[in-house]
Design a protein around this motif. Structure first.
Motif, PDB file in Angstrom:
ATOM      1  N   LEU A  82     116.980 -50.880  72.148  1.00 42.64           N
ATOM      2  CA  LEU A  82     117.914 -49.749  72.057  1.00 42.64           C
ATOM      3  C   LEU A  82     117.230 -48.444  72.449  1.00 42.64           C
ATOM      4  O   LEU A  82     117.831 -47.592  73.120  1.00 42.64           O
ATOM      5  CB  LEU A  82     118.487 -49.662  70.651  1.00 42.64           C
ATOM      6  N   CYS A  83     115.990 -48.256  72.038  1.00 44.62           N
ATOM      7  CA  CYS A  83     115.262 -47.038  72.389  1.00 44.62           C
ATOM      8  C   CYS A  83     114.993 -46.965  73.882  1.00 44.62           C
ATOM      9  O   CYS A  83     115.095 -45.896  74.502  1.00 44.62           O
ATOM     10  CB  CYS A  83     113.936 -46.977  71.616  1.00 44.62           C
ATOM     11  N   SER A 118     120.548 -58.078  62.454  1.00 42.91           N
ATOM     12  CA  SER A 118     119.133 -58.255  62.122  1.00 42.91           C
ATOM     13  C   SER A 118     118.737 -57.412  60.909  1.00 42.91           C
ATOM     14  O   SER A 118     117.993 -57.860  60.038  1.00 42.91           O
ATOM     15  CB  SER A 118     118.256 -57.904  63.322  1.00 42.91           C
ATOM     16  N   LEU A 119     119.256 -56.184  60.855  1.00 44.01           N
ATOM     17  CA  LEU A 119     118.955 -55.312  59.720  1.00 44.01           C
ATOM     18  C   LEU A 119     119.515 -55.892  58.420  1.00 44.01           C
ATOM     19  O   LEU A 119     118.828 -55.902  57.385  1.00 44.01           O
ATOM     20  CB  LEU A 119     119.520 -53.917  59.967  1.00 44.01           C
ATOM     21  N   PHE A 126     114.547 -57.661  64.482  1.00 42.91           N
ATOM     22  CA  PHE A 126     115.023 -56.288  64.318  1.00 42.91           C
ATOM     23  C   PHE A 126     114.126 -55.314  65.073  1.00 42.91           C
ATOM     24  O   PHE A 126     114.616 -54.344  65.673  1.00 42.91           O
ATOM     25  CB  PHE A 126     115.063 -55.934  62.836  1.00 42.91           C
ATOM     26  N   SER A 127     112.828 -55.572  65.077  1.00 40.81           N
ATOM     27  CA  SER A 127     111.907 -54.714  65.830  1.00 40.81           C
ATOM     28  C   SER A 127     112.202 -54.775  67.322  1.00 40.81           C
ATOM     29  O   SER A 127     112.198 -53.736  68.016  1.00 40.81           O
ATOM     30  CB  SER A 127     110.462 -55.140  65.555  1.00 40.81           C
ATOM     31  N   SER A 169     115.099 -55.495  68.667  1.00 42.60           N
ATOM     32  CA  SER A 169     116.392 -54.841  68.904  1.00 42.60           C
ATOM     33  C   SER A 169     116.246 -53.324  68.948  1.00 42.60           C
ATOM     34  O   SER A 169     116.824 -52.652  69.810  1.00 42.60           O
ATOM     35  CB  SER A 169     117.384 -55.253  67.805  1.00 42.60           C
ATOM     36  N   ILE A 170     115.466 -52.766  68.012  1.00 41.60           N
ATOM     37  CA  ILE A 170     115.245 -51.312  68.000  1.00 41.60           C
ATOM     38  C   ILE A 170     114.507 -50.870  69.255  1.00 41.60           C
ATOM     39  O   ILE A 170     114.848 -49.838  69.870  1.00 41.60           O
ATOM     40  CB  ILE A 170     114.470 -50.907  66.736  1.00 41.60           C
ATOM     41  N   LYS A 171     113.516 -51.656  69.673  1.00 41.55           N
ATOM     42  CA  LYS A 171     112.774 -51.321  70.883  1.00 41.55           C
ATOM     43  C   LYS A 171     113.686 -51.337  72.107  1.00 41.55           C
ATOM     44  O   LYS A 171     113.620 -50.437  72.964  1.00 41.55           O
ATOM     45  CB  LYS A 171     111.619 -52.302  71.081  1.00 41.55           C
ATOM     46  N   ARG A 188     123.875 -53.376  69.862  1.00 42.10           N
ATOM     47  CA  ARG A 188     123.862 -52.685  68.574  1.00 42.10           C
ATOM     48  C   ARG A 188     124.366 -53.589  67.453  1.00 42.10           C
ATOM     49  O   ARG A 188     123.894 -53.500  66.311  1.00 42.10           O
ATOM     50  CB  ARG A 188     124.721 -51.427  68.652  1.00 42.10           C
ATOM     51  N   ALA A 225     121.502 -55.723  66.484  1.00 42.69           N
ATOM     52  CA  ALA A 225     120.559 -54.949  65.675  1.00 42.69           C
ATOM     53  C   ALA A 225     121.068 -54.808  64.247  1.00 42.69           C
ATOM     54  O   ALA A 225     120.289 -54.898  63.285  1.00 42.69           O
ATOM     55  CB  ALA A 225     120.332 -53.575  66.305  1.00 42.69           C
TER      56      ALA A 225
END
Length: 299
Positions: A293-294, A237-238, A286-287, A289-291, A231, A234
């Motif tokens: 985390l999901c 990255s954001l 960032f994409s 990282s979100i993937k 996190r 992420a």
């Protein structure tokens, strides 16, 4: 106790050959370049920063590669408190990117001001061969087993190296822009606060990238990080996406307002290209990282 064990087959392994090639080409490059005197430049006030950046890049990564090569030969790397598989690919990938930048800057700065002669041309060719050697090392590492490659050999790891490269390139570029400003090469509509805001954003992102890579290399994400490391990555990255979007808007606005073609405009175009590449790296990272985390949330 480390013992030097070097068999004949070790001297013909792909990793040994590509590292030796990087060392030989890198040594040849800075040996040829150091014999060139920077005061012979057409304008000593401009270009010396890039010349110093090129020399630092060649010498720094030659030293790192030599240390890695020696430690690998004497089998001493297992005693170091670092993740060796992540360290080697990080140095190779970052060395390829930094040396590539030096291979572009060196002809632009030196060959454009000096008369064409064999020595600077040979240095430029040797620098390009060094890039190929580092790329070959990355390719060899990427061809190893998944357990031997490490996180930095994956696409998210390479994106973090690319982010670090983009931040490092801003340092000599900012110094050159400041020198151009002091020389009176101003851009219509550009204000000092825009320049200093961009520099602040670049430095914050560079520190975040260096901190992330350092934690990964030291393999201490679970020991010293008070937050879940994925996190935190992420979040970094954001922030990188937001900061570089602001910097991109500033660069594009200044490019559109600037019509004359001079050294200042060349530096501004160079900065815009670097900012765009780094912004793309942060966006893709960032994409990922979100993937990730999901997927963990659903798992």
């Amino acid at each position: 106790m480390a013992v030097l064990v070097l068999e004949a087959r070790d001297c013909t392994s792909p990793m040994f050959l590509v590292r030796m090639s990087a060392l030989l080409c890198g040594c040849t490059t800075f040996s040829l370049a150091v014999s060139l005197e920077p005061e012979h430049l057409h304008d000593p006030q401009h270009g010396n920063t890039f010349w110093i950046a090129c020399m630092f890049t060649w010498c720094f990564f030659f030293t790192l590669t030599l240390l890695i090569h020696i430690l690998n030969v004497i089998q001493f790397h297992s005693l170091l408190p670092v993740s060796w598989k992540n360290l080697t690919v990080t140095v190779a990938a970052l060395g390829a990117l930094m040396t590539l930048s030096a291979s572009v800057l060196f002809p632009w700065v030196v060959l454009s001001h000096w008369p064409v002669s064999p020595r600077p041309l040979a240095a430029a060719v040797a620098s390009c061969l060094t890039v190929l050697a580092y790329c070959s090392e990355v390719w060899v590492i990427h061809g190893q087993n998944q357990d031997q490659r490490g996180y930095m050999a994956s696409l998210p790891g390479f994106l973090k190296i690319l982010q670090c490269w983009g931040g490092c390139q801003m340092i000599p570029l900012f110094m050159e822009r400041m020198a151009a400003t002091q020389a009176g090469e101003l851009i219509a509509g550009e204000h000092n606060w825009q320049l200093w805001l961009s520099v602040g954003l670049y430095n914050v992102c560079l520190l975040m990238s260096l901190a992330s890579i350092a934690v990964i290399l030291c393999d201490c994400a679970g020991r010293f990080c008070p937050f879940p490391f994925d996190r935190l990555l992420a979040g970094f990255s954001l922030l990188g996406v937001v900061f570089y979007m602001v910097a991109t808007v500033i660069c594009v606005t200044n490019v559109q307002q600037h019509v004359n073609i001079n050294r200042r405009s060349e530096l501004l175009i160079m900065e815009t290209v670097l900012v765009s590449i780094t912004l793309l790296a942060y966006t893709v990272d960032f994409s990922f990282s979100i993937k990730q985390l999901c997927e963990r949330g659903h798992g």
